[in-house]
Design a protein around this motif. Structure first.
Motif, PDB file in Angstrom:
ATOM      1  N   ASN A  18       0.781  -1.254  -0.019  1.00 44.90           N
ATOM      2  CA  ASN A  18       0.085  -0.098   0.139  1.00 44.90           C
ATOM      3  C   ASN A  18       1.032   1.203   0.069  1.00 44.90           C
ATOM      4  O   ASN A  18       1.823   1.515   0.822  1.00 44.90           O
ATOM      5  N   CYS A  19       0.380   2.281  -1.019  1.00 45.76           N
ATOM      6  CA  CYS A  19       1.272   3.556  -1.098  1.00 45.76           C
ATOM      7  C   CYS A  19       0.427   4.475  -1.742  1.00 45.76           C
ATOM      8  O   CYS A  19      -0.175   4.238  -2.641  1.00 45.76           O
ATOM      9  N   TYR A  20       0.207   5.720  -0.886  1.00 45.03           N
ATOM     10  CA  TYR A  20      -0.897   6.491  -1.512  1.00 45.03           C
ATOM     11  C   TYR A  20      -0.141   8.024  -1.314  1.00 45.03           C
ATOM     12  O   TYR A  20       0.636   8.230  -0.487  1.00 45.03           O
ATOM     13  N   TYR A  21      -0.488   8.818  -2.332  1.00 49.83           N
ATOM     14  CA  TYR A  21       0.307  10.005  -2.640  1.00 49.83           C
ATOM     15  C   TYR A  21      -0.744  11.074  -2.783  1.00 49.83           C
ATOM     16  O   TYR A  21      -1.815  11.056  -3.249  1.00 49.83           O
ATOM     17  N   VAL A  22      -0.459  12.282  -1.969  1.00 48.30           N
ATOM     18  CA  VAL A  22      -1.164  13.418  -1.936  1.00 48.30           C
ATOM     19  C   VAL A  22      -0.238  14.829  -1.961  1.00 48.30           C
ATOM     20  O   VAL A  22       0.681  14.689  -1.078  1.00 48.30           O
ATOM     21  N   GLY A  23      -0.369  15.684  -2.976  1.00 43.78           N
ATOM     22  CA  GLY A  23       0.357  16.699  -2.857  1.00 43.78           C
ATOM     23  C   GLY A  23      -0.279  17.972  -3.616  1.00 43.78           C
ATOM     24  O   GLY A  23      -1.429  17.706  -4.425  1.00 43.78           O
ATOM     25  N   ASN A  24       0.498  19.102  -3.674  1.00 46.64           N
ATOM     26  CA  ASN A  24       0.094  20.035  -4.593  1.00 46.64           C
ATOM     27  C   ASN A  24       1.110  20.386  -5.590  1.00 46.64           C
ATOM     28  O   ASN A  24       2.011  19.412  -5.802  1.00 46.64           O
ATOM     29  N   SER A  25       1.132  21.372  -6.157  1.00 45.14           N
ATOM     30  CA  SER A  25       2.393  21.706  -7.012  1.00 45.14           C
ATOM     31  C   SER A  25       3.642  21.891  -6.667  1.00 45.14           C
ATOM     32  O   SER A  25       4.697  21.708  -7.484  1.00 45.14           O
ATOM     33  N   LYS A  26       3.808  21.986  -5.375  1.00 44.98           N
ATOM     34  CA  LYS A  26       5.155  22.282  -4.793  1.00 44.98           C
ATOM     35  C   LYS A  26       5.603  20.979  -3.903  1.00 44.98           C
ATOM     36  O   LYS A  26       6.880  20.949  -3.967  1.00 44.98           O
ATOM     37  N   GLU A  27       4.720  20.502  -3.195  1.00 47.80           N
ATOM     38  CA  GLU A  27       5.260  19.557  -2.015  1.00 47.80           C
ATOM     39  C   GLU A  27       4.055  18.346  -2.114  1.00 47.80           C
ATOM     40  O   GLU A  27       2.970  18.641  -2.511  1.00 47.80           O
ATOM     41  N   ALA A  28       4.617  17.232  -1.538  1.00 55.30           N
ATOM     42  CA  ALA A  28       3.640  16.185  -1.376  1.00 55.30           C
ATOM     43  C   ALA A  28       3.916  15.129  -0.111  1.00 55.30           C
ATOM     44  O   ALA A  28       5.159  15.205   0.236  1.00 55.30           O
ATOM     45  N   ILE A  29       2.979  14.529   0.346  1.00 57.46           N
ATOM     46  CA  ILE A  29       3.625  13.481   1.106  1.00 57.46           C
ATOM     47  C   ILE A  29       2.954  12.098   0.686  1.00 57.46           C
ATOM     48  O   ILE A  29       2.058  11.972  -0.187  1.00 57.46           O
ATOM     49  N   MET A  30       3.435  10.776   1.284  1.00 55.52           N
ATOM     50  CA  MET A  30       3.104   9.570   1.179  1.00 55.52           C
ATOM     51  C   MET A  30       2.450   8.995   2.409  1.00 55.52           C
ATOM     52  O   MET A  30       3.077   9.360   3.621  1.00 55.52           O
ATOM     53  N   VAL A  31       1.473   8.223   2.181  1.00 54.90           N
ATOM     54  CA  VAL A  31       0.856   7.545   3.179  1.00 54.90           C
ATOM     55  C   VAL A  31       1.420   6.232   3.147  1.00 54.90           C
ATOM     56  O   VAL A  31       0.851   5.403   2.068  1.00 54.90           O
ATOM     57  N   ARG A  46       6.017   6.711 -14.173  1.00 58.16           N
ATOM     58  CA  ARG A  46       4.940   6.702 -15.169  1.00 58.16           C
ATOM     59  C   ARG A  46       3.892   7.830 -15.218  1.00 58.16           C
ATOM     60  O   ARG A  46       3.332   8.202 -16.321  1.00 58.16           O
ATOM     61  N   LEU A  47       3.732   8.195 -14.135  1.00 51.57           N
ATOM     62  CA  LEU A  47       2.731   8.981 -13.659  1.00 51.57           C
ATOM     63  C   LEU A  47       3.131  10.777 -13.656  1.00 51.57           C
ATOM     64  O   LEU A  47       2.272  11.474 -13.761  1.00 51.57           O
ATOM     65  N   GLY A  48       4.358  10.970 -14.025  1.00 55.67           N
ATOM     66  CA  GLY A  48       4.831  12.135 -14.258  1.00 55.67           C
ATOM     67  C   GLY A  48       5.215  13.036 -12.933  1.00 55.67           C
ATOM     68  O   GLY A  48       5.306  14.188 -12.847  1.00 55.67           O
ATOM     69  N   LEU A  49       5.250  12.340 -11.720  1.00 59.66           N
ATOM     70  CA  LEU A  49       5.456  12.767 -10.559  1.00 59.66           C
ATOM     71  C   LEU A  49       6.954  12.682 -10.042  1.00 59.66           C
ATOM     72  O   LEU A  49       7.664  11.735 -10.500  1.00 59.66           O
ATOM     73  N   SER A  50       7.291  13.508  -9.307  1.00 60.60           N
ATOM     74  CA  SER A  50       8.656  13.836  -8.939  1.00 60.60           C
ATOM     75  C   SER A  50       8.783  13.226  -7.408  1.00 60.60           C
ATOM     76  O   SER A  50       8.028  14.045  -6.563  1.00 60.60           O
ATOM     77  N   MET A  51       9.903  12.390  -7.105  1.00 60.15           N
ATOM     78  CA  MET A  51      10.125  12.216  -5.827  1.00 60.15           C
ATOM     79  C   MET A  51      10.671  13.205  -4.948  1.00 60.15           C
ATOM     80  O   MET A  51      10.637  13.375  -3.619  1.00 60.15           O
ATOM     81  N   LYS A  52      11.121  14.338  -5.730  1.00 64.93           N
ATOM     82  CA  LYS A  52      11.864  15.539  -5.197  1.00 64.93           C
ATOM     83  C   LYS A  52      10.702  16.378  -4.323  1.00 64.93           C
ATOM     84  O   LYS A  52      11.052  17.045  -3.479  1.00 64.93           O
ATOM     85  N   LYS A  53       9.429  16.021  -4.714  1.00 60.32           N
ATOM     86  CA  LYS A  53       8.362  16.776  -4.178  1.00 60.32           C
ATOM     87  C   LYS A  53       7.986  16.087  -2.975  1.00 60.32           C
ATOM     88  O   LYS A  53       7.215  16.656  -2.059  1.00 60.32           O
ATOM     89  N   VAL A  54       8.266  14.932  -2.497  1.00 59.05           N
ATOM     90  CA  VAL A  54       7.864  13.878  -1.518  1.00 59.05           C
ATOM     91  C   VAL A  54       8.449  14.309  -0.220  1.00 59.05           C
ATOM     92  O   VAL A  54       9.940  14.366  -0.182  1.00 59.05           O
ATOM     93  N   LYS A  55       7.977  15.259   0.578  1.00 58.95           N
ATOM     94  CA  LYS A  55       8.769  16.049   1.825  1.00 58.95           C
ATOM     95  C   LYS A  55       8.494  15.042   3.079  1.00 58.95           C
ATOM     96  O   LYS A  55       9.075  15.107   4.166  1.00 58.95           O
ATOM     97  N   ALA A  56       7.680  13.870   3.214  1.00 59.54           N
ATOM     98  CA  ALA A  56       7.432  12.989   4.233  1.00 59.54           C
ATOM     99  C   ALA A  56       6.543  12.118   3.869  1.00 59.54           C
ATOM    100  O   ALA A  56       5.785  11.750   2.856  1.00 59.54           O
ATOM    101  N   ILE A  57       6.829  11.037   4.678  1.00 56.21           N
ATOM    102  CA  ILE A  57       6.142   9.704   4.591  1.00 56.21           C
ATOM    103  C   ILE A  57       5.538   9.355   5.885  1.00 56.21           C
ATOM    104  O   ILE A  57       6.078   9.216   6.812  1.00 56.21           O
ATOM    105  N   PHE A  58       4.081   9.323   5.996  1.00 56.10           N
ATOM    106  CA  PHE A  58       3.291   8.923   7.115  1.00 56.10           C
ATOM    107  C   PHE A  58       2.919   7.483   7.123  1.00 56.10           C
ATOM    108  O   PHE A  58       2.439   7.166   6.286  1.00 56.10           O
ATOM    109  N   ILE A  59       3.608   6.745   8.254  1.00 54.75           N
ATOM    110  CA  ILE A  59       3.254   5.492   8.516  1.00 54.75           C
ATOM    111  C   ILE A  59       2.099   4.999   9.273  1.00 54.75           C
ATOM    112  O   ILE A  59       1.640   5.561  10.466  1.00 54.75           O
ATOM    113  N   SER A  60       0.956   4.391   8.579  1.00 54.32           N
ATOM    114  CA  SER A  60      -0.350   3.996   9.491  1.00 54.32           C
ATOM    115  C   SER A  60      -0.301   3.145  10.323  1.00 54.32           C
ATOM    116  O   SER A  60      -0.935   3.201  11.457  1.00 54.32           O
ATOM    117  N   HIS A  61       0.611   2.154  10.307  1.00 56.55           N
ATOM    118  CA  HIS A  61       0.909   0.994  11.343  1.00 56.55           C
ATOM    119  C   HIS A  61       1.958   0.068  10.694  1.00 56.55           C
ATOM    120  O   HIS A  61       2.524   0.347   9.518  1.00 56.55           O
TER     121      HIS A  61
END
Length: 279
Positions: A18-31, A46-61
């Motif tokens: 499981n991996c979910y992405y939420v972000g705006n044009s400048k930054e994003a987080i993954m759950v 493939r989606l045209g998304l940049s890992m450079k925008k991912v500023k945090a990973i939140f872990i549910s469990h």
């Protein structure tokens, strides 16, 4: 503050990761980070998304399908991991101290212009949490691995413009399936997963008028059917876009906010690519 719109995708959803992405044009987080770093990178590309925008990973469990790729992904890109002390203790991960950030129940964490509200959920794990990601007035919920629909879940669901919501199993398929009795009890016993019926009841009873997208998540491979659950929810959609997040590949990127109602760009299944503007 660049909040409008938000972009969301499920990179993978199911017991295989499981991996979910939420972000705006400048930054994003993954759950969660339950697929390999290599596969995460491939799907983001493939989606045209940049890992450079991912500023945090939140872990549910701490279950493996939510943390399998976490250590490599966090270390490679230097991404901070937001995790409760109890979950971290149960993970036995080799994360550098400088990349670990603790959060607590009912805390809201600021990540650039994004706010991540963390609240407890019912699941058979040490300190399981769900998340609401917001920027300005736009709110996206990430609600999976849920034993029951609790008051906190109902409260947060009512505020969503979009949500990832677990619809793990069909009751009849689970009851008549090949799983041993103890596993059937774990899944349906109140600390495991939400059934299609439970998820639908939450959707129909607490859906806000602003909810434009519902991504049905964490479907069981053996005890559910994507066409069945999509048909079930579409009967009650009333304008909400219903999307089944699969265990095999990423979904398109969906635009939540000013341009809601469609995916961003054009998804080409033959080439597995999504051409996005401004990413």
């Amino acid at each position: 503050m660049d909040c409008n719109p938000l972009y969301i995708t499920s990179l993978n959803s199911g017991s295989n990761g499981n991996c979910y992405y939420v972000g705006n044009s400048k930054e994003a987080i993954m759950v969660d980070a339950g697929i390999s770093c290599k596969e995460t990178e491939k799907r983001m590309l493939r989606l045209g998304l940049s890992m450079k925008k991912v500023k945090a990973i939140f872990i549910s469990h701490e279950h493996g399908d939510h943390i399998r790729g976490l250590t490599v992904l966090s270390k490679k890109f230097g991404i901070p991991v937001y995790i409760t002390p109890g979950t971290l203790n149960s993970c036995r991960l080799n994360l550098p101290d400088e990349l670990v950030r603790h959060f607590s129940s009912h805390e809201t964490v600021q990540i650039g212009s994004l706010k991540v509200a963390c609240f407890p959920k019912v699941h058979d794990a040490a300190e399981p949490h769900s998340f609401m990601v917001s920027c300005g007035d736009i709110k996206v919920g990430v609600f999976t691995d849920l034993g029951v629909v609790c008051d906190q879940l109902s409260l947060h669901f009512q505020q969503c413009d979009a949500a990832f919501l677990e619809a793990n199993y069909d009751e009849e398929l689970l009851q008549n399936g090949k799983y041993p009795y103890y596993l059937k009890r774990r899944i349906s016993g109140g600390q495991g997963h939400l059934s299609n019926t439970q998820a639908l009841q939450l959707f129909t009873n607490f859906r806000p008028s602003r909810l434009t997208h519902l991504l049905l998540a964490h479907l069981s491979k053996d005890n559910n059917d994507p066409e069945l659950v999509e048909h079930l929810f579409n009967q009650h959609a009333n304008g909400t876009m219903i999307v089944v997040a699969t265990r095999h590949m990423e979904t398109p990127v969906f635009t939540i906010g000013a341009a809601s109602g469609s995916s961003a760009g054009t998804y080409q299944t033959g080439q597995s690519s999504l051409q996005l503007q401004g990413f």
